[in-house]
Write an enzyme that holds these catalytic residues in place. Structure first.
Site, PDB file in Angstrom:
ATOM      1  N   HIS A 194      26.428   5.804  -5.696  1.00  0.00           N
ATOM      2  CA  HIS A 194      27.257   5.127  -6.959  1.00  0.00           C
ATOM      3  C   HIS A 194      28.729   5.541  -6.591  1.00  0.00           C
ATOM      4  O   HIS A 194      29.104   6.673  -6.246  1.00  0.00           O
ATOM      5  CB  HIS A 194      26.626   5.842  -8.056  1.00  0.00           C
ATOM      6  CG  HIS A 194      26.615   7.407  -8.208  1.00  0.00           C
ATOM      7  ND1 HIS A 194      25.982   7.954  -9.264  1.00  0.00           N
ATOM      8  CD2 HIS A 194      26.981   8.266  -7.428  1.00  0.00           C
ATOM      9  CE1 HIS A 194      26.171   9.282  -9.037  1.00  0.00           C
ATOM     10  NE2 HIS A 194      26.615   9.492  -7.893  1.00  0.00           N
ATOM     11  N   GLY A 195      29.555   4.604  -6.931  1.00  0.00           N
ATOM     12  CA  GLY A 195      30.907   4.858  -6.956  1.00  0.00           C
ATOM     13  C   GLY A 195      31.666   4.892  -5.750  1.00  0.00           C
ATOM     14  O   GLY A 195      32.734   5.022  -5.511  1.00  0.00           O
TER      15      GLY A 195
END
Ligand SMILES: [Zn+2]
Length: 348
Positions: free
Chosen positions: A234-235
Protein backbone atom coordinates in the site's frame (compact mmCIF):
# COMPACT_ATOMS: atom_id res chain seq x y z
CA UNK A 1 -24.96 5.65 1.11
CA UNK A 2 -21.30 5.90 0.18
CA UNK A 3 -20.81 8.97 -2.06
CA UNK A 4 -19.46 8.30 -5.57
CA UNK A 5 -16.76 10.51 -7.10
CA UNK A 6 -15.10 10.84 -10.50
CA UNK A 7 -11.43 9.89 -10.81
CA UNK A 8 -9.04 12.69 -9.94
CA UNK A 9 -5.49 11.52 -9.22
CA UNK A 10 -4.49 14.75 -7.47
CA UNK A 11 -7.47 14.80 -5.12
CA UNK A 12 -7.68 11.08 -4.36
CA UNK A 13 -10.47 10.28 -1.90
CA UNK A 14 -11.37 13.35 0.19
CA UNK A 15 -13.68 12.92 3.17
CA UNK A 16 -17.15 14.29 2.51
CA UNK A 17 -18.58 17.05 4.75
CA UNK A 18 -16.39 16.50 7.79
CA UNK A 19 -15.18 19.19 10.17
CA UNK A 20 -12.76 18.94 13.07
CA UNK A 21 -15.67 19.10 15.56
CA UNK A 22 -17.24 16.03 13.92
CA UNK A 23 -14.03 14.04 14.33
CA UNK A 24 -13.65 15.23 17.93
CA UNK A 25 -17.14 13.93 18.74
CA UNK A 26 -16.33 10.51 17.26
CA UNK A 27 -13.33 10.03 19.56
CA UNK A 28 -14.38 11.97 22.65
CA UNK A 29 -11.83 14.76 22.12
CA UNK A 30 -11.96 18.53 22.43
CA UNK A 31 -11.08 21.03 19.68
CA UNK A 32 -8.58 23.79 20.43
CA UNK A 33 -8.15 26.53 17.82
CA UNK A 34 -10.67 27.19 15.07
CA UNK A 35 -12.96 24.51 13.68
CA UNK A 36 -12.03 23.70 10.07
CA UNK A 37 -12.82 21.20 7.36
CA UNK A 38 -11.04 17.82 7.38
CA UNK A 39 -10.61 16.18 3.98
CA UNK A 40 -7.63 13.89 4.53
CA UNK A 41 -6.38 11.85 7.43
CA UNK A 42 -2.63 11.68 6.81
CA UNK A 43 0.56 10.77 8.61
CA UNK A 44 2.85 13.75 9.19
CA UNK A 45 5.80 12.11 7.45
CA UNK A 46 3.75 10.95 4.45
CA UNK A 47 3.39 14.45 3.05
CA UNK A 48 3.28 13.67 -0.66
CA UNK A 49 0.93 15.70 -2.79
CA UNK A 50 -0.60 19.09 -2.37
CA UNK A 51 -3.77 18.15 -0.51
CA UNK A 52 -5.28 20.63 1.92
CA UNK A 53 -7.37 20.22 5.06
CA UNK A 54 -5.30 17.43 6.55
CA UNK A 55 -5.60 15.93 10.02
CA UNK A 56 -2.67 14.05 11.51
CA UNK A 57 -1.59 13.03 15.01
CA UNK A 58 1.29 14.02 17.27
CA UNK A 59 2.74 11.56 19.79
CA UNK A 60 5.71 13.42 21.25
CA UNK A 61 7.18 16.91 21.74
CA UNK A 62 9.56 16.15 18.84
CA UNK A 63 6.63 15.42 16.54
CA UNK A 64 4.89 18.57 17.78
CA UNK A 65 7.78 20.53 16.27
CA UNK A 66 7.39 18.62 13.00
CA UNK A 67 3.67 19.40 13.02
CA UNK A 68 4.23 23.12 13.68
CA UNK A 69 6.74 23.33 10.81
CA UNK A 70 4.52 21.35 8.41
CA UNK A 71 1.65 22.51 6.22
CA UNK A 72 -0.72 20.06 7.94
CA UNK A 73 -3.47 22.18 9.46
CA UNK A 74 -4.75 19.93 12.25
CA UNK A 75 -3.55 17.18 14.55
CA UNK A 76 -4.81 14.92 17.29
CA UNK A 77 -2.62 15.41 20.35
CA UNK A 78 -2.60 14.24 23.97
CA UNK A 79 -3.11 16.61 26.91
CA UNK A 80 0.38 15.71 28.17
CA UNK A 81 2.14 16.81 24.97
CA UNK A 82 0.03 19.95 24.49
CA UNK A 83 0.49 21.04 28.14
CA UNK A 84 4.01 22.36 27.49
CA UNK A 85 3.33 23.87 24.06
CA UNK A 86 1.55 26.91 22.68
CA UNK A 87 -0.82 26.42 19.76
CA UNK A 88 0.21 28.44 16.66
CA UNK A 89 -2.55 30.67 15.24
CA UNK A 90 -2.68 28.74 11.94
CA UNK A 91 -3.12 25.31 13.58
CA UNK A 92 -5.96 23.47 15.24
CA UNK A 93 -5.89 20.36 17.40
CA UNK A 94 -8.16 17.75 18.86
CA UNK A 95 -7.02 17.08 22.41
CA UNK A 96 -7.48 13.54 23.68
CA UNK A 97 -6.72 12.09 27.10
CA UNK A 98 -4.21 9.55 25.82
CA UNK A 99 -2.79 7.77 22.74
CA UNK A 100 -3.44 10.10 19.78
CA UNK A 101 -2.39 7.39 17.27
CA UNK A 102 -5.14 5.10 18.53
CA UNK A 103 -7.63 8.00 18.40
CA UNK A 104 -6.54 8.79 14.83
CA UNK A 105 -7.14 5.28 13.53
CA UNK A 106 -10.36 4.82 15.52
CA UNK A 107 -11.61 8.11 14.02
CA UNK A 108 -10.74 6.72 10.60
CA UNK A 109 -12.77 3.55 11.24
CA UNK A 110 -15.73 5.59 12.54
CA UNK A 111 -15.63 7.86 9.49
CA UNK A 112 -15.63 4.78 7.27
CA UNK A 113 -18.59 3.30 9.15
CA UNK A 114 -20.43 6.62 8.70
CA UNK A 115 -19.91 6.55 4.88
CA UNK A 116 -17.72 9.65 4.86
CA UNK A 117 -15.16 8.18 2.46
CA UNK A 118 -16.14 8.32 -1.22
CA UNK A 119 -15.81 5.53 -3.75
CA UNK A 120 -14.90 5.85 -7.41
CA UNK A 121 -17.70 5.81 -9.94
CA UNK A 122 -16.83 2.92 -12.27
CA UNK A 123 -16.45 3.25 -16.02
CA UNK A 124 -15.25 1.09 -18.93
CA UNK A 125 -13.49 2.37 -22.03
CA UNK A 126 -13.88 0.94 -25.52
CA UNK A 127 -12.38 -2.33 -26.75
CA UNK A 128 -11.47 -3.81 -23.36
CA UNK A 129 -10.96 -7.58 -23.41
CA UNK A 130 -12.06 -9.08 -20.11
CA UNK A 131 -11.93 -12.82 -19.54
CA UNK A 132 -15.29 -14.17 -18.31
CA UNK A 133 -13.61 -15.61 -15.23
CA UNK A 134 -12.09 -12.27 -14.17
CA UNK A 135 -13.78 -10.24 -11.41
CA UNK A 136 -13.93 -6.47 -11.94
CA UNK A 137 -15.74 -4.54 -9.18
CA UNK A 138 -18.33 -1.84 -10.05
CA UNK A 139 -16.04 0.84 -8.64
CA UNK A 140 -13.29 0.30 -11.21
CA UNK A 141 -12.39 2.75 -13.99
CA UNK A 142 -10.99 1.06 -17.10
CA UNK A 143 -9.37 2.95 -19.96
CA UNK A 144 -9.49 1.74 -23.54
CA UNK A 145 -8.13 -1.59 -24.82
CA UNK A 146 -7.40 -2.87 -21.31
CA UNK A 147 -6.73 -6.62 -21.33
CA UNK A 148 -7.74 -8.60 -18.25
CA UNK A 149 -6.90 -12.30 -18.19
CA UNK A 150 -8.55 -15.17 -16.32
CA UNK A 151 -8.85 -15.14 -12.54
CA UNK A 152 -7.80 -11.51 -12.16
CA UNK A 153 -9.48 -9.72 -9.23
CA UNK A 154 -9.85 -5.95 -9.26
CA UNK A 155 -11.16 -4.31 -6.09
CA UNK A 156 -13.03 -0.96 -6.02
CA UNK A 157 -11.24 2.39 -6.31
CA UNK A 158 -8.91 1.09 -9.01
CA UNK A 159 -8.09 3.02 -12.19
CA UNK A 160 -6.51 1.14 -15.10
CA UNK A 161 -4.99 3.21 -17.91
CA UNK A 162 -5.31 2.57 -21.65
CA UNK A 163 -3.60 -0.51 -23.12
CA UNK A 164 -2.69 -1.97 -19.74
CA UNK A 165 -2.48 -5.76 -19.45
CA UNK A 166 -3.33 -7.64 -16.27
CA UNK A 167 -2.14 -11.23 -16.50
CA UNK A 168 -3.81 -14.32 -15.10
CA UNK A 169 -4.45 -14.36 -11.39
CA UNK A 170 -3.15 -10.94 -10.40
CA UNK A 171 -4.97 -9.02 -7.66
CA UNK A 172 -5.29 -5.24 -7.83
CA UNK A 173 -6.56 -2.93 -5.09
CA UNK A 174 -6.94 -5.27 -2.13
CA UNK A 175 -6.37 -4.02 1.42
CA UNK A 176 -2.78 -3.75 2.59
CA UNK A 177 -1.09 -4.99 5.73
CA UNK A 178 -1.74 -2.44 8.47
CA UNK A 179 -2.51 -4.00 11.83
CA UNK A 180 -3.60 -1.93 14.82
CA UNK A 181 -5.23 -2.68 18.15
CA UNK A 182 -8.47 -0.74 17.70
CA UNK A 183 -11.64 -0.89 19.77
CA UNK A 184 -9.91 -3.46 21.98
CA UNK A 185 -8.84 -6.01 19.39
CA UNK A 186 -6.01 -6.45 16.89
CA UNK A 187 -7.38 -5.88 13.38
CA UNK A 188 -6.50 -4.84 9.86
CA UNK A 189 -7.17 -1.15 9.38
CA UNK A 190 -9.86 -0.54 6.73
CA UNK A 191 -8.24 0.60 3.50
CA UNK A 192 -10.11 3.38 1.69
CA UNK A 193 -7.55 4.53 -0.89
CA UNK A 194 -7.11 3.24 -4.43
CA UNK A 195 -4.74 2.01 -7.11
CA UNK A 196 -3.87 3.83 -10.35
CA UNK A 197 -2.05 1.91 -13.10
CA UNK A 198 -0.83 2.84 -16.51
CA UNK A 199 -1.18 3.41 -19.38
CA UNK A 200 0.75 0.58 -21.07
CA UNK A 201 1.49 -1.14 -17.76
CA UNK A 202 1.85 -4.92 -17.46
CA UNK A 203 1.13 -6.70 -14.19
CA UNK A 204 2.32 -10.31 -14.16
CA UNK A 205 0.56 -13.46 -13.05
CA UNK A 206 -0.14 -13.84 -9.34
CA UNK A 207 1.25 -10.39 -8.61
CA UNK A 208 -0.49 -8.09 -6.15
CA UNK A 209 -0.84 -4.32 -5.96
CA UNK A 210 -2.51 -3.26 -2.69
CA UNK A 211 -4.56 -0.07 -2.43
CA UNK A 212 -3.50 3.02 -0.50
CA UNK A 213 -4.51 3.07 3.15
CA UNK A 214 -6.23 6.45 3.32
CA UNK A 215 -7.03 9.17 0.84
CA UNK A 216 -4.67 8.49 -2.05
CA UNK A 217 -3.54 6.00 -4.71
CA UNK A 218 -0.87 3.33 -4.83
CA UNK A 219 0.43 3.96 -8.34
CA UNK A 220 2.39 2.39 -11.18
CA UNK A 221 3.55 4.74 -13.94
CA UNK A 222 3.23 4.42 -17.71
CA UNK A 223 5.10 1.62 -19.50
CA UNK A 224 6.24 -0.07 -16.31
CA UNK A 225 6.42 -3.84 -16.40
CA UNK A 226 5.76 -5.84 -13.24
CA UNK A 227 6.75 -9.50 -13.59
CA UNK A 228 5.10 -12.55 -11.99
CA UNK A 229 4.78 -13.09 -8.21
CA UNK A 230 5.57 -9.48 -7.28
CA UNK A 231 4.11 -7.79 -4.18
CA UNK A 232 3.51 -4.03 -4.30
CA UNK A 233 2.36 -2.83 -0.87
CA UNK A 234 0.00 0.00 0.00
CA UNK A 235 1.05 3.51 -0.82
CA UNK A 236 3.98 2.59 -3.07
CA UNK A 237 4.60 5.00 -5.95
CA UNK A 238 6.35 3.44 -8.94
CA UNK A 239 7.54 5.66 -11.77
CA UNK A 240 7.44 5.20 -15.53
CA UNK A 241 9.34 2.59 -17.56
CA UNK A 242 10.45 0.57 -14.53
CA UNK A 243 11.07 -3.19 -14.60
CA UNK A 244 10.14 -5.09 -11.45
CA UNK A 245 11.41 -8.62 -11.95
CA UNK A 246 9.97 -11.90 -10.63
CA UNK A 247 9.37 -12.38 -6.94
CA UNK A 248 10.28 -8.85 -5.89
CA UNK A 249 8.69 -7.17 -2.89
CA UNK A 250 8.06 -3.43 -2.65
CA UNK A 251 7.05 -2.37 0.85
CA UNK A 252 4.58 0.30 1.92
CA UNK A 253 5.09 3.89 0.72
CA UNK A 254 8.29 3.06 -1.18
CA UNK A 255 8.92 5.55 -3.99
CA UNK A 256 10.57 4.47 -7.24
CA UNK A 257 11.70 7.01 -9.82
CA UNK A 258 11.54 6.40 -13.56
CA UNK A 259 13.46 3.66 -15.34
CA UNK A 260 14.32 1.71 -12.19
CA UNK A 261 15.34 -1.95 -12.56
CA UNK A 262 14.65 -4.22 -9.57
CA UNK A 263 16.18 -7.63 -10.24
CA UNK A 264 14.60 -10.95 -9.23
CA UNK A 265 13.63 -11.31 -5.55
CA UNK A 266 14.72 -7.86 -4.44
CA UNK A 267 12.99 -6.47 -1.37
CA UNK A 268 12.86 -2.98 0.05
CA UNK A 269 12.18 -1.49 3.48
CA UNK A 270 9.07 0.62 3.76
CA UNK A 271 9.32 4.32 2.84
CA UNK A 272 12.67 4.12 1.04
CA UNK A 273 13.15 6.18 -2.11
CA UNK A 274 14.88 4.63 -5.12
CA UNK A 275 16.12 7.18 -7.66
CA UNK A 276 15.68 7.31 -11.43
CA UNK A 277 17.42 4.56 -13.42
CA UNK A 278 18.80 2.85 -10.32
CA UNK A 279 19.61 -0.83 -10.85
CA UNK A 280 19.26 -3.39 -8.03
CA UNK A 281 20.87 -6.81 -8.59
CA UNK A 282 19.24 -10.16 -7.86
CA UNK A 283 18.17 -10.61 -4.26
CA UNK A 284 19.12 -7.10 -3.14
CA UNK A 285 17.85 -6.15 0.31
CA UNK A 286 17.29 -2.42 0.03
CA UNK A 287 17.31 -0.91 3.52
CA UNK A 288 17.87 2.77 2.71
CA UNK A 289 17.45 5.33 -0.05
CA UNK A 290 19.18 4.57 -3.36
CA UNK A 291 20.51 7.47 -5.46
CA UNK A 292 19.67 7.87 -9.14
CA UNK A 293 21.82 5.77 -11.51
CA UNK A 294 23.24 3.70 -8.63
CA UNK A 295 24.04 0.02 -9.12
CA UNK A 296 23.27 -1.73 -5.84
CA UNK A 297 23.25 -5.32 -4.66
CA UNK A 298 23.77 -7.46 -1.57
CA UNK A 299 22.29 -7.65 1.90
CA UNK A 300 22.11 -4.90 2.86
CA UNK A 301 22.32 -3.50 -0.67
CA UNK A 302 25.26 -1.12 -1.13
CA UNK A 303 26.25 1.16 -4.00
CA UNK A 304 28.74 -0.83 -6.11
CA UNK A 305 28.86 1.35 -9.21
CA UNK A 306 26.76 3.45 -11.52
CA UNK A 307 24.58 2.72 -14.51
CA UNK A 308 23.45 4.72 -17.51
CA UNK A 309 19.77 5.19 -18.33
CA UNK A 310 20.37 2.64 -21.11
CA UNK A 311 21.35 0.13 -18.36
CA UNK A 312 25.02 -0.04 -19.33
CA UNK A 313 27.45 0.03 -16.41
CA UNK A 314 29.43 3.27 -16.31
CA UNK A 315 33.16 2.54 -16.23
CA UNK A 316 34.54 3.02 -12.70
CA UNK A 317 32.14 5.91 -12.22
CA UNK A 318 32.76 6.13 -8.48
CA UNK A 319 36.25 7.63 -8.80
CA UNK A 320 35.79 9.97 -11.73
CA UNK A 321 34.11 13.36 -11.89
CA UNK A 322 32.76 12.72 -15.39
CA UNK A 323 31.91 9.53 -17.23
CA UNK A 324 30.55 8.78 -20.66
CA UNK A 325 28.42 5.74 -21.43
CA UNK A 326 30.36 3.51 -23.82
CA UNK A 327 27.13 2.29 -25.39
CA UNK A 328 24.92 5.33 -25.93
CA UNK A 329 27.38 8.20 -25.36
CA UNK A 330 25.37 9.94 -22.65
CA UNK A 331 27.67 11.95 -20.41
CA UNK A 332 27.30 12.08 -16.62
CA UNK A 333 28.90 14.22 -13.96
CA UNK A 334 29.43 13.46 -10.33
CA UNK A 335 27.83 15.67 -7.70
CA UNK A 336 27.95 15.37 -3.95
CA UNK A 337 24.66 16.98 -3.01
CA UNK A 338 23.16 14.62 -0.45
CA UNK A 339 25.81 11.96 -1.06
CA UNK A 340 27.65 10.96 -4.21
CA UNK A 341 25.45 10.71 -7.26
CA UNK A 342 25.73 10.91 -11.01
CA UNK A 343 23.51 13.16 -13.07
CA UNK A 344 23.28 13.79 -16.76
CA UNK A 345 25.90 16.37 -17.71
CA UNK A 346 24.39 19.70 -18.64
CA UNK A 347 27.47 21.41 -20.17
CA UNK A 348 29.73 20.21 -22.99
ZN1 LIG B 1 24.05 4.56 -22.05
Amino acid sequence: MTPLIEFDFAKGFPLQDVALQDVAKLIGGKVAGMDRPVQYLALLKGGRGATKNRLSYVESPAYWKVFCASDTESAIVSQAVLANQSLPADKSVIVVADNPALAFFEAHERLYQNDRYPRLRGDRGAACVIHPRAFVDDGVVLGERVRIDANVTIYPNTVIGDDTWLKAGCVIGGPGFERKRLFGRLRTVTHVGGVALGPFVEIGSSSVVDCHLIGRFTSVGANTRVDNLVHVAHGAVIGEECSIVAGSEISGSVILGNGVWLGPHTCSNHEVTIGDHAFAGTGSVITGDVPSHALVYGNPAKVRGWVCACRTKLADGGNLSRVTCTKCGTRYERTESGGIRFEKATAA
